[in-house]
Every structure is written in C-alpha cells, then in structure tokens.
Design a protein around this motif. Structure first.
Motif, PDB file in Angstrom:
ATOM      1  N   GLY A 128      58.324  43.375  77.225  1.00  0.00           N
ATOM      2  CA  GLY A 128      56.852  43.691  77.200  1.00  0.00           C
ATOM      3  C   GLY A 128      56.304  43.946  78.696  1.00  0.00           C
ATOM      4  N   GLY A 129      56.790  44.433  79.561  1.00  0.00           N
ATOM      5  CA  GLY A 129      56.566  44.990  80.767  1.00  0.00           C
ATOM      6  C   GLY A 129      57.218  44.119  81.741  1.00  0.00           C
ATOM      7  N   VAL A 130      58.014  42.863  81.593  1.00  0.00           N
ATOM      8  CA  VAL A 130      58.489  42.202  82.443  1.00  0.00           C
ATOM      9  C   VAL A 130      60.005  42.490  82.628  1.00  0.00           C
ATOM     10  N   PRO A 131      60.436  42.864  83.967  1.00  0.00           N
ATOM     11  CA  PRO A 131      62.010  43.021  84.098  1.00  0.00           C
ATOM     12  C   PRO A 131      62.661  41.796  84.054  1.00  0.00           C
ATOM     13  N   ILE A 132      63.812  41.530  83.270  1.00  0.00           N
ATOM     14  CA  ILE A 132      64.828  40.541  83.355  1.00  0.00           C
ATOM     15  C   ILE A 132      66.156  41.317  83.886  1.00  0.00           C
TER      16      ILE A 132
END
Lengths: 338, 338, 338, 338
Positions: free
Chosen positions: B86-90
C-alpha cells in the motif's frame, strides 16, 4: 458444563433448559445413558457464566468440565468409542493394522501392495493421493487419479481406504473415494479443515502436529466433534525434537496419556515416528504394549524406487515379519489380531 | 538450474531453449539484467536431468542451484527485494513498524488504536479478523465484519492493512479488504493455501511455523514464488522449545541467516516471539540490531480486556516508549525510522 | 524469607533472631542498606515454616521470597551487581568484550591473539585449557601447560583471564592461574562443582546448560551464592532445539528476562550461540541491543587450523570489524565501549 | 581402526605392531576370537593417519571404524555384552527389574521397600544417597549415612545396590558401598566423572542426558570404555522437549537404535521418563516390547510423603501390579522374568 437432569424431569422442563442455553448462544447436546439424562453445554467459554439454571426444578446438578477439551474428554463420555471404518472397528478388542505405500504411484503398485498386506493380515489400506511436501518441486501426489486407483483397489479387495485431505475445497471429492479421511500432521492446526471434516459423518484419522502438545491434539479433535462428527481416530506420529538419529521422536508417553483422558481410539504411525525402516517393527510392538488401538504403517513393494518415504517403508516380506513379530505382543495384552 | 545465455543469443535460439524446457514439463523463467540474460528452470527435481542444452549454441553456461529453494535464493536473485505494501516499502532503507491489536474487536477499538500507533510512527496496521485458536471455544474473530472495519479504518487513516487468511475459500474475500495477506504460523505448512496466495499479485507476510526450520520457511516461500507471486515478506515469530518462561523462543539467529540466503525482506514479531509484554521492546531492538527489516507488534488500547493475546500486547503509551527506544538503535545501524 | 527489622532494633534482639534461625538449621544473612536492616533466611524449604518471629519486638515485617531462587533474585537485592574481573567491571555502564581462542594451543597462538584483540578493544582474555568434548578422542586441551600460558600472556598484557574448570579436583589449580573461572554449559547442572566454586571468593562465569530453562540457570547460580560467593556472571550461549541451520539456538529472550529478575550481570556468547562465523557479529549486536552487559567471543589467528571450534571463530581482521560494528549499537543504548 | 592379523602372525611381529602404535601416542587393544586376532587402535583421531602398517607381513587387513564411538560399537564387538551386577546378569536372556525409592530416607523406609520389591520379583535395589537437585534448598540426600543404609539393606536381603555418584571426589566412597554406580542425566556430559568411573572395574549405569542425542550417549560411554571399564549399562530416561504433559519425553526410538549399534545392555527408566505414576507401567511394557534389557523404576512405601519424586513413584501394591502386567509382555518376546 454438564447439566445432570433429575430422573423425573419433564419434557417441558427439558425444553425450557435447552431454550435457555441456545438463547445465550451456546450449544446443548443431550446424552441419555444408564437411566439418567444429561445435557452437555459447549461454546464460547465467555458465555458459560450466563447459564442460570441452578435453581431449575428439573436440574439435579451442574458440573464444570475441567479440561479445555469437552466432547473428546472421558469426563463427558467415559467408555471407549469404537470407530468403524468400512466395517472394520478401530478402538475395541481387535488390534488394527492399516498398511500401504506413502503415495499412490500406479494401479499396479497399489494393487500389488494391497494384495500382500491383506494376505499378511492388514485390515485397511492407506496411501496418499495428495501429498504435503516441504518443497514445491517434490512429488505432490497423483491427485484425483490417485483417489480413483485407491477406490478401485480398495473396492476390489474389500479393504477400507484411508487417505489424506489437505484443502477444504477437496473434502467432498476425497470423501467420495475413501472410507476414512486423514488430516496430516502439517494440517493439525488448520482449523478451517478441521471444521470442514467436522461437517461430515464419516471417520477421520487426525495426526498429531510435529510440534503439537497432546493437549493441542485433543483440542484439534474437539474442533471436529464440536461440528458434530464424533468418528475421530487420534494418531501419534512423532514430534520434532533435537534428536537427529531419527526423523521424529515417537512420543509413546502420549498413548497411555491420551487413553486415560479421551474415549477416542488412538493409533500409532511408527514409519513417520522413526523415519528408519529397522526401527518400525520394534516401535510398533512398543506402541501395542502401551495401549495403542492400532498401527498405520508404510509398506512399498520396492522401497528403493518409492517416490516418497522410501527409507522408512517396509518391503513386502518385511511387512510379513512385522505381523509375525507384532502378533505375540498384541495377544499377550489380551487383544486379538489376525 | 540456471542457464546463462550468450550475449549474442538469437530470439529463435532462446525460443528453442524455452520450448525444450517446457516440453519436459518444467517451467522456464527469463531474467534479464546487466546486459546478460539467464533462464531459471524450476519444477519436479526428477525431471531436471532431462534438460539437454549443454551443446546449444546460445548457451554460455549451465549451473545447478545448490539450495532446495530456488526463486527465493540469492543464487538466482542477488539483490534485496523491496515489497511495497500500500505504498509503504518493506525491505529497503527504511525500517518499518506495523502495529495493531491481535484481533479486530470493534470499530472504535480499531480506530483508537490505529490513530495512536500512526501518531507514534507506525506505517501499517495489523489485526486479525480470522483467528486461528487452539480451542474451538475461544474467540474466533469477527470474520467479514472484522475485515470491513479494518478496511474502513485503514482507508480513513491511509494506513495499509495486513490481516490473516486461513482458508483457500476465503482468499479472495480477504484480499479484497487488505493491502497485504498474512499466512500464520499454524498454516506455514499448508501448501494448498500457499499455492492459493501464490496465484495473487499482492504482498504476503509468511510467518515461520512454530516447529519449522529456517529451510522449511524458505521452502514455504518458494511455494508462493513458484506460483508467480514474488511479493513475499518472511516473518520470524518464535519457535517451540522446552523453555516455558516465554511463550515461544524468538530465534533471532534466523534473521542474519535468512538475510544471507534470500533476497526477500524479513520482519520480526516480538509479541508472539516472547508472549510477555515487558520483553517486547528489548527484543524489537535486538531484531533491528541483527538485520530485520521491520517489526510486527501487537498494541491494544486496553490489554486487560483484549479478547486475545492481552498479556503480550503493548498499551498505547507503551507503544510510544517502544518507538522512542527503537529509534536510536535503528539509526545507529544507518537505517531510517520516523 | 526476608525479615525486615525495625529501625530501633537492638543488637541483643538481632542476636536473638539470628540464634533462632540457626537453631532451626537455616542460614541467616544480614543486609544493611538505606538506613534499614533486613535478614535473609535461606536453607531447606521444609524448615522455613518453623521460623516463629512474627511477634518479635524488633521485627517490622516478614516476607516470603516468591521465586525459588533467593539470593540471585532482585527481590533480595534490587540494584545491579557489578562483578570486577581483574580490575575490569562487568555489569555496569561499560559494555565488556572478552575474546580469545576456544582452546589454548601454544604460547605464540595465545599471545598473537591476545595482542590483536587487546588492540581492537577487548578488555579480557578467554581460552580453554581443559576442554569438554563429546568424544574422548578429540583434543582435550593442554591442561596445566595451557593454564601457565594463559597466566603468562594475561599477565604480560595486563588482561584478566577467564578459563573453564571442569572438575572439583582442579578448582584450586585453575583458580591460581586465572582471574575468573568459567563453568561450562555441560557442567551447569553439576552441583558439586557449583558448590566448590561457591567456596571461592573470585568471579565465576556460569554458562547456561544447553537444555536448561532460565529458571534452572538462576537456580544453578543460587548454588554458588548460597555458598557465599556472589561474584557470578551469567552467560547465555544458546540452547538445543530442532533447528539444525545453527549449532544452537541463541535465546536472546533470556537476556531481558534475566535482567528483570536478577541483579547479576548477564553476558552472551554468540560463537557457541550460532556456531557460524557469519552470524557472530549480528548476534553480538542483537545481544547488546536487548540489554546484555558484555560478550564472550571466540577469536583465532587462523580459524582453519584451530584445534576446536574453527567454524565459529572470528579471525583477527574479523574481530576488528566486529568491534567497529558493535560500537555504534552499544553507544546508541547509552553505554560505553572502547 | 581395526588391524586384523594373519593367522600365522608371529609374537615378534605382533610386538612390533604394538610398539609402532604406542610410539605414535595411540592405544592398542588386542582382541582374540574365533581363531583370529585383531588389534583395535584408539586415541587422538588426528594421529591415526600416522599408523603405517599396511605393508607389514603379519597384517591381513586394516579397517577404519566408521562410527565416532569405537569400543562401544558393534563394529569392534559384535555380540551382546552381559554386565553382571552383584551376581545379576543385565543384558542377556533374563529381563531385569531394578526398583527402589528415589532417595534413601531412612533404614526402615529402605528395608520395607526392598522387602516388598524383592518379594514382587525385583532383582536389584536402586536409591540415591547423593541427589542432584535443581535448587540448593531442596533435599540433597543423606550422603554417607544413606550409603551405609543402602549397603546394609542390600547385604541383608542379598540384593545388589545401584546408586548415583556425582563428584570425582566421592567415587571411591560410593564404590565401596554399592555393586553398581550410576552416572545421572545431569552428569552425562561430565567427562571428568566419566573418566574417573572408567578407572574402576565395576558396573556403571550411564543415564542419557536430558538434551543428549543418542550419539552423545554412546560417546559418553566411550569415555568410560576408553579408560578400560567395559561394564557399562546404558539407560534411556527421557529427553527434554516442548511437551509439558509429561516431565520428560521418553524416547523409546533410542532403544532399538542403540541395540543395533552397541553391544552394551540398555535399560529404561519410565519413572523419570514420564514423571507421572499412571504412565509408568504402560511405558515399562513398551520399553520391554522394543528391546530393552531391563527397567529401573521408582517405588516408595508412601509416595505422598516422599522427599523427592513422589508423583512418579509407584507404591508397593502398584509395583506388584506393575510386575504382573509386565510379565506377559516380556515372556511373549521370548525372555524370562520372575
């Protein structure tokens, strides 16, 4: 919770009690036996305190069920349950040996093995059409084709068939081809699958997960019974420990422990429990000696070319010796075996 | 098997190679990079020896992949994969903290918790609508209603949502309400479920089973990648050992071990990994220090009344302190955190 | 049991109390602090109920000690104990790194390694002269000759020496050559040896047994303190689990758990805790991050030819990098390191 | 290494061979049997390549011993060893039951128990005078007084006595009061103690450590045999796992595994192996069924007041039933029992 009714309880009073229980959101199961009737109440533990029946004129006594598992406990069902798999009783006086290859590989492999194990005294056939494997690149089983082979061979030789189901979507298909479903060790915690087989009215072998405590196994069985299916056979198949000499550590302590706590039959799988062919027969004898009701064992006509579990499979003459060695131990315990 | 092509390989030659591979029943994946092209061949290991391409004019070199897991290995993909939820890089430069209650209990509980954890720096929201529980009588989650609450709160606060899926039959429904699916520890060995989420093209958090070796975890991930979904985040959450002081034994050795072998991001769940509130913050710091890419942590507005996992949940001020303590460690390692 | 005395307690009254306790067969330890005095009563738990002092005029309050370990508990000693090893404090503000080869092999090996680790910031020297080995045919250590080398090198370089003692008969000899004794994991349950080092008044590193629960470790330490030696440093070095990717499973949960319960310093051995060289540095950082007071680490000038534990030993440049990576983490936690 | 000599080997040639071996620093053991003679070479594994006898005129063949344990292996000694404990053979045709309380508590307790277990068919007496306990405040045994009681009762009733030794300093004293020494599970890795009892020429029961692999147990036995004492009886007593329903997990897989690899007798302790009285008898039967040579079992005249291990001790009538249930299983296996 068990509600013991007075002998003179009236149908209207019982109905009132049942209505009270279901109105709370709990499930009531009526058990009649020995001239008295009791009602077992199961469901969300948080709701139990809402049951308010102590003063009811038809209630003799209300007891808590101390174990977290309720329907599988001897507290609610004290005598041994015998599960009948295609006409073969598991859990009674007769000791049951169910044999077959790890995987269905072909019709001839299945039929040859089945003929040999039946001749040696096996009362049921086991083999996998759906195989849970650690690697996606290992042989995953023949699927529906495997089920058809199993059904055909079992039917020809009049041997009940036990085979694994791994997915809720496959339950009906597998059930249509076998006399008994198996939940494998890797799925013992799969509550969706447990609930799905709980909807059936046919026998289920439930294998202990490799890191499951015996209480976890009893709770997994409870999932099935809570859905209405009480034809469950528990299976010890070894747990994962630090020991590397054997594939798993067969926890035979679990056999008398389970038999003391649950009315369900308990069988042992010494093939997975050891992973080593030369240990299978001695451990089957040990399992019988400490109270198991039967054995699931892997037998292959040619273990060297088996597509899975070759190292732990007996060959056909090995299975004959297995039966010859097991017999005297079983009979010394006062049980019967072919 | 990896087939390295010559720089001057022709489209016709490549097509010939791909046809050869698929005709055997194997799968070919083409990888282009740094001016050269390679073809990764995966599938039934027994078929690999049938690949006969050594003398092909467009083939530079053929190498075996030594590890049993192929697509998750750094042998086939050497640089770090960043999975975007959802747009958050992990998995990249930023250290990610994803927080939330064990179970969705109500809209207000979810919203209050989400507001607080967002304010403190959490970049994602985690909570369960389907709960795998040992007992059938324990709270099983709100189901679809829980999913709707999660979607609404996540959407209102612009936080991506991670939630567990337990059944192949539910995959589409859960996927429609979340930005990332979670496969729980009890389902890590459930290959049907792994294959089902492998069919999706969305992020999956895969938790290590409580008796799974790290190699088992890598092979479980391989099931997902082999189906075509490479957006997998691995999660260490503790293993089952003899130690009873903690709920599980958090195996942080696994973090650098995994990071050395796989390109996938690795996160840690210190809540399940300890089961003890006072150990959550120190173990999150330890996880960051040995190379984890993020933390999944349980936070509840009032742990005393939580319907599940209260003993291991941080309260809201506790989560603020958690972030304040974690920040300096993360930054000392050269990574960023809010 | 802790007996809190009234501020105005008289010497005669205190003597009366002590006499009462010893007459029962229990041991009384007087603790003065913060203007108040208390008496800790230890010994055979079955005798504690015989203590009859509730009405004594000098007694303010009597409290049970809830944990089975008494003297190691923060209940009887709330502030951190700092153990000084040859002038080096372990357990305080400074984070201590103690390094050296698994075994003393020769004077030059020992001296070269000691020079290098000292230059890189190690504050103590560790090496074994008596080696506990699984096989009687593996290298058993140099014995007395090894102790002499250790003493000479430690003395020349002004580095305190930590070395293992394995037999009650060797305690005095080993104590005469070292600044700190080590009880190895295989002897953590050896109560004769624990009692013997309890008779000394010098520091002891007590390693956790490979199947010891943290409570077992605390009770093993209690054996030493009960004999009068309170200079004990606890060491987590990994436990035995089903995981085979690493030699042991380093249980870092134990670090904050122990620090919350005991006042004794706690160090970590990431060499045995992983068994894999490439995991040593990340796990040392993790240990620092969750609250360890120091690290014991194996360093060898040429790990390939080490007589024991080569696979897990850092080489000399590797140890330099270890210190460079560890420093920022330690300092981010507000502690000091060279 | 085993050196098989030619039938016509000369005394001078043999002497030459022995001198060559000892000059390298290795130990040579001569074994005569079936008209042929062989020399077993043991010692530091690193020195074995220096043995240079391939061309010697009296040497028929040289074979490596593949297992890390040498003298305990069936490779060097193929037939079953029978260890005679005070006239009672362990390891042969007769199945041996050795019973007694966990701890010697008093002369009358010991004598009453001994009379009862002897009457029921026990052939040996077991009890502890030195008790390894987790807590320093738990009952540590009567020490020398306990040994004297044991010796007196054993002598009066003509029952051989087995008792634990925990410290190298106590070996001679304990040996003077008993017919067989026991090395407890907590000391299985205590190589100093193993070497000390290896110097004796009397039977030793060696219990498996709670986290010892079966190979570790075999190597611990090798320590004793390498010192010259080959009267070793191995004992499985349960390992530490995640299961908490039982005190330990009795690993019966180990019995056939050990019997296939070593010539030493193997017995089982179902009291520690389960920790639960109601499981002791079924597990003793299981142990017999998979090939154990005997049972060590805890029996107390009044388990409720036992100073240690009451929960797992049989009472006197319980031991009678134990023997009655065990007999048929043992006889079904073709072995004898009173």
């Amino acid at each position: 919770m068990i509600i013991f009714l007075k002998p003179q309880a009236t149908p209207e009073g019982v109905q009132e009690i049942l209505t009270h229980i279901t109105s709370i959101g709990l499930t009531a199961l009526t058990r009649a036996g020995n001239g008295s009737t009791s009602i077992i109440v199961i469901g969300d533990e948080g709701l139990l305190p809402s049951v308010d029946l102590k003063g009811h004129s038809d209630v003799e006594e209300i007891k808590a069920i101390r174990t977290p598992y309720k329907l599988v406990s001897r507290e609610t069902h004290s005598h041994d349950t015998v599960v009948t798999v295609g006409g073969v009783p598991i859990g009674g006086q007769r000791f049951a040996v169910i044999a077959g290859p790890c995987s269905v590989e072909s019709h001839s492999q299945m039929r040859n093995t089945a003929l040999a194990v039946k001749a040696a005294g096996a009362v049921g056939l086991r083999a996998g059409a759906f195989k849970p494997r650690s690697s996606p690149y290992a042989f995953q089983g023949l699927g529906l084709k495997g089920l058809e082979i199993l059904r055909d061979v079992g039917s020809e030789l009049a041997m009940p068939v036990i085979t694994e189901v791994m997915d809720t979507a496959d339950v009906d298909m597998v059930a249509a081809h076998a006399q008994c479903l198996q939940i494998g060790a890797r799925n013992m915690h799969n509550s969706s699958l447990l609930k799905a087989v709980g909807q059936l009215r046919m026998p289920v072998v439930l294998k202990r997960g490799m890191s499951a405590k015996v209480e976890d196994l009893l709770l997994a069985a409870e999932y099935i019974l809570a859905e209405g299916n009480d034809q469950v056979i528990l299976c010890e198949r070894g747990i994962r420990t630090f020991e590397t000499a054997t594939r798993n550590t067969l926890d035979l302590n679990a056999i008398p422990y389970l038999k003391q706590r649950t009315h369900l039959p308990v069988v042992v799988d010494p093939s997975h429990g050891t992973g080593v062919r030369s240990l299978v027969t001695p451990m089957a004898k040990a399992a019988a000696a400490c109270g198991a009701d039967g054995i699931l064992v892997e037998v292959h006509e040619n273990p060297k070319v088996a597509l899975s579990d070759g190292a732990q499979s007996l060959d056909l003459p090995g299975f004959q010796r297995f039966m010859q060695e097991l017999g005297p131990v079983v009979r010394a315990l006062g049980r019967e075996m072919p």
